[in-house]
Scaffold this active site. Structure first.
Site, PDB file in Angstrom:
ATOM      1  N   PRO A  13      -1.785  -4.517   3.199  1.00 30.97           N
ATOM      2  CA  PRO A  13      -1.330  -4.315   4.151  1.00 30.97           C
ATOM      3  C   PRO A  13      -1.454  -2.576   5.159  1.00 30.97           C
ATOM      4  O   PRO A  13      -1.955  -2.024   4.593  1.00 30.97           O
ATOM      5  CB  PRO A  13       0.027  -3.858   2.710  1.00 30.97           C
ATOM      6  N   ASN A  14      -0.519  -2.317   5.440  1.00 30.17           N
ATOM      7  CA  ASN A  14      -0.033  -0.712   6.344  1.00 30.17           C
ATOM      8  C   ASN A  14      -1.310  -0.827   7.714  1.00 30.17           C
ATOM      9  O   ASN A  14      -1.786  -0.155   9.243  1.00 30.17           O
ATOM     10  CB  ASN A  14      -0.783   0.280   5.811  1.00 30.17           C
ATOM     11  N   ARG A  21      -1.896   5.602  12.308  1.00 31.48           N
ATOM     12  CA  ARG A  21      -1.030   5.930  11.303  1.00 31.48           C
ATOM     13  C   ARG A  21      -2.050   6.442  10.265  1.00 31.48           C
ATOM     14  O   ARG A  21      -3.718   6.348  10.507  1.00 31.48           O
ATOM     15  CB  ARG A  21      -1.200   4.689  10.292  1.00 31.48           C
ATOM     16  N   TYR A  26      -7.846   8.106   8.810  1.00 35.52           N
ATOM     17  CA  TYR A  26      -8.007   6.491   8.621  1.00 35.52           C
ATOM     18  C   TYR A  26      -8.860   6.315  10.599  1.00 35.52           C
ATOM     19  O   TYR A  26      -9.440   5.650  10.837  1.00 35.52           O
ATOM     20  CB  TYR A  26      -7.228   5.219   8.857  1.00 35.52           C
ATOM     21  N   ASN A  77     -10.755  -5.891   2.975  1.00 37.16           N
ATOM     22  CA  ASN A  77     -10.227  -4.478   2.752  1.00 37.16           C
ATOM     23  C   ASN A  77      -8.629  -4.830   2.268  1.00 37.16           C
ATOM     24  O   ASN A  77      -7.571  -5.496   3.290  1.00 37.16           O
ATOM     25  CB  ASN A  77     -10.264  -3.950   3.733  1.00 37.16           C
ATOM     26  N   ALA A  80      -3.897  -0.728   0.204  1.00 38.94           N
ATOM     27  CA  ALA A  80      -3.343  -0.124  -1.431  1.00 38.94           C
ATOM     28  C   ALA A  80      -3.304  -1.653  -2.511  1.00 38.94           C
ATOM     29  O   ALA A  80      -3.686  -1.134  -3.560  1.00 38.94           O
ATOM     30  CB  ALA A  80      -2.115  -0.194  -0.638  1.00 38.94           C
ATOM     31  N   GLU A 101     -16.093  -6.019  -0.326  1.00 40.79           N
ATOM     32  CA  GLU A 101     -15.035  -4.666  -1.001  1.00 40.79           C
ATOM     33  C   GLU A 101     -15.266  -4.166   0.241  1.00 40.79           C
ATOM     34  O   GLU A 101     -15.681  -3.438  -0.088  1.00 40.79           O
ATOM     35  CB  GLU A 101     -14.522  -4.343  -1.821  1.00 40.79           C
ATOM     36  N   HIS A 103     -13.042  -0.350   2.528  1.00 41.91           N
ATOM     37  CA  HIS A 103     -12.454   0.652   2.817  1.00 41.91           C
ATOM     38  C   HIS A 103     -12.762   1.388   3.976  1.00 41.91           C
ATOM     39  O   HIS A 103     -13.710   2.254   3.775  1.00 41.91           O
ATOM     40  CB  HIS A 103     -12.005   1.613   1.371  1.00 41.91           C
ATOM     41  N   ARG A 110     -10.184  10.649  -3.167  1.00 44.58           N
ATOM     42  CA  ARG A 110      -9.118  10.659  -2.400  1.00 44.58           C
ATOM     43  C   ARG A 110      -8.355  11.161  -3.484  1.00 44.58           C
ATOM     44  O   ARG A 110      -8.365  11.048  -5.538  1.00 44.58           O
ATOM     45  CB  ARG A 110      -8.580   9.327  -1.760  1.00 44.58           C
TER      46      ARG A 110
HETATM   47  C1  DQA Z   1      -8.055   1.695   2.306  1.00 40.85           C
HETATM   48  C2  DQA Z   1      -7.527   2.848   0.915  1.00 40.85           C
HETATM   49  C3  DQA Z   1      -6.676   2.535   0.002  1.00 40.85           C
HETATM   50  O1  DQA Z   1      -6.563   3.551  -0.889  1.00 40.85           O
HETATM   51  C4  DQA Z   1      -5.431   2.474   0.748  1.00 40.85           C
HETATM   52  O2  DQA Z   1      -4.243   2.105   0.568  1.00 40.85           O
HETATM   53  C5  DQA Z   1      -5.759   2.167   2.435  1.00 40.85           C
HETATM   54  C6  DQA Z   1      -6.697   2.080   3.204  1.00 40.85           C
HETATM   55  C7  DQA Z   1      -9.464   2.695   3.822  1.00 40.85           C
HETATM   56  O3  DQA Z   1      -9.710   1.116   4.387  1.00 40.85           O
HETATM   57  O4  DQA Z   1      -9.480   3.367   3.604  1.00 40.85           O
HETATM   58  O5  DQA Z   1      -4.160   1.277   3.003  1.00 40.85           O
HETATM   59  O6  DQA Z   1      -7.733   0.719   1.654  1.00 40.85           O
END
Ligand code: DQA
Length: 143
Positions: A13-14, A21, A26, A77, A80, A101, A103, A110
């Site tokens: 998501p997002n 964003r 990011y 990835n 959240a 996994e 990120h 963080r």
């Molecule tokens: C993320 C880190 C997560 O905590 C966050 O909710 C994201 C992006 C990252 O790629 O750094 O949406 O997965």
């Protein structure tokens, strides 16, 4: 098991909003650009990289299942949902292909609610903190 020559890259998501964003966190690269980098990485190595993004937990579960059938490995990835989703964790545990996994950011550095990921314990490994290069390092680990 015979190799399929396919790797999945699944974004949660997002992440469709990458580029606009919170760019200080990011970065400026869009998801499309990161996906293209991943496909290019694959083309240079004779691997077909298939990319997916969803904002919906159940769809991400379905994609992990599909990757388990169609790919040799999955870069995930979960965004959240990494911090909240037992369903996504169970999907990762259920498939027999390795899931790495990733990120973009170093979530351990963080907010405290990002420090725990349900995925890490069932993933083959974890790459985080290197921006878009996190994806390439994860692909490298699966190849
Ligand atoms: C993320 C880190 C997560 O905590 C966050 O909710 C994201 C992006 C990252 O790629 O750094 O949406 O997965």
């Amino acid at each position: 098991m015979e190799r399929k020559g396919v790797l999945y890259v699944i974004n949660g998501p997002n992440l469709n909003l990458l580029g606009r964003r919170e760019p200080t966190l990011y970065g400026k690269a869009t998801l499309g650009e990161i996906e293209e980098l991943c496909r290019l990485w694959g083309r240079e190595r004779g691997v077909e990289v298939r990319t997916f993004q969803s904002n919906h937990e159940g769809e991400l579960v379905d994609l992990v299942h599909r990757g388990g059938d169609e790919a040799d490995g999955i870069v995930l990835n979960g965004a959240a949902y990494s911090h909240t989703s037992i369903a996504l964790r169970d999907a990762v545990a259920a498939v027999s292909v390795p899931v790495v996994e990733v990120h973009l950011t170093n979530t351990a550095a963080r907010e405290s609610f990002r420090r725990h990921s349900y995925l890490t314990a069932v993933a083959a490994g974890l790459v985080m903190g290197f921006g878009p290069r996190s994806y390439l390092l994860a692909l490298e680990a699966l190849n």
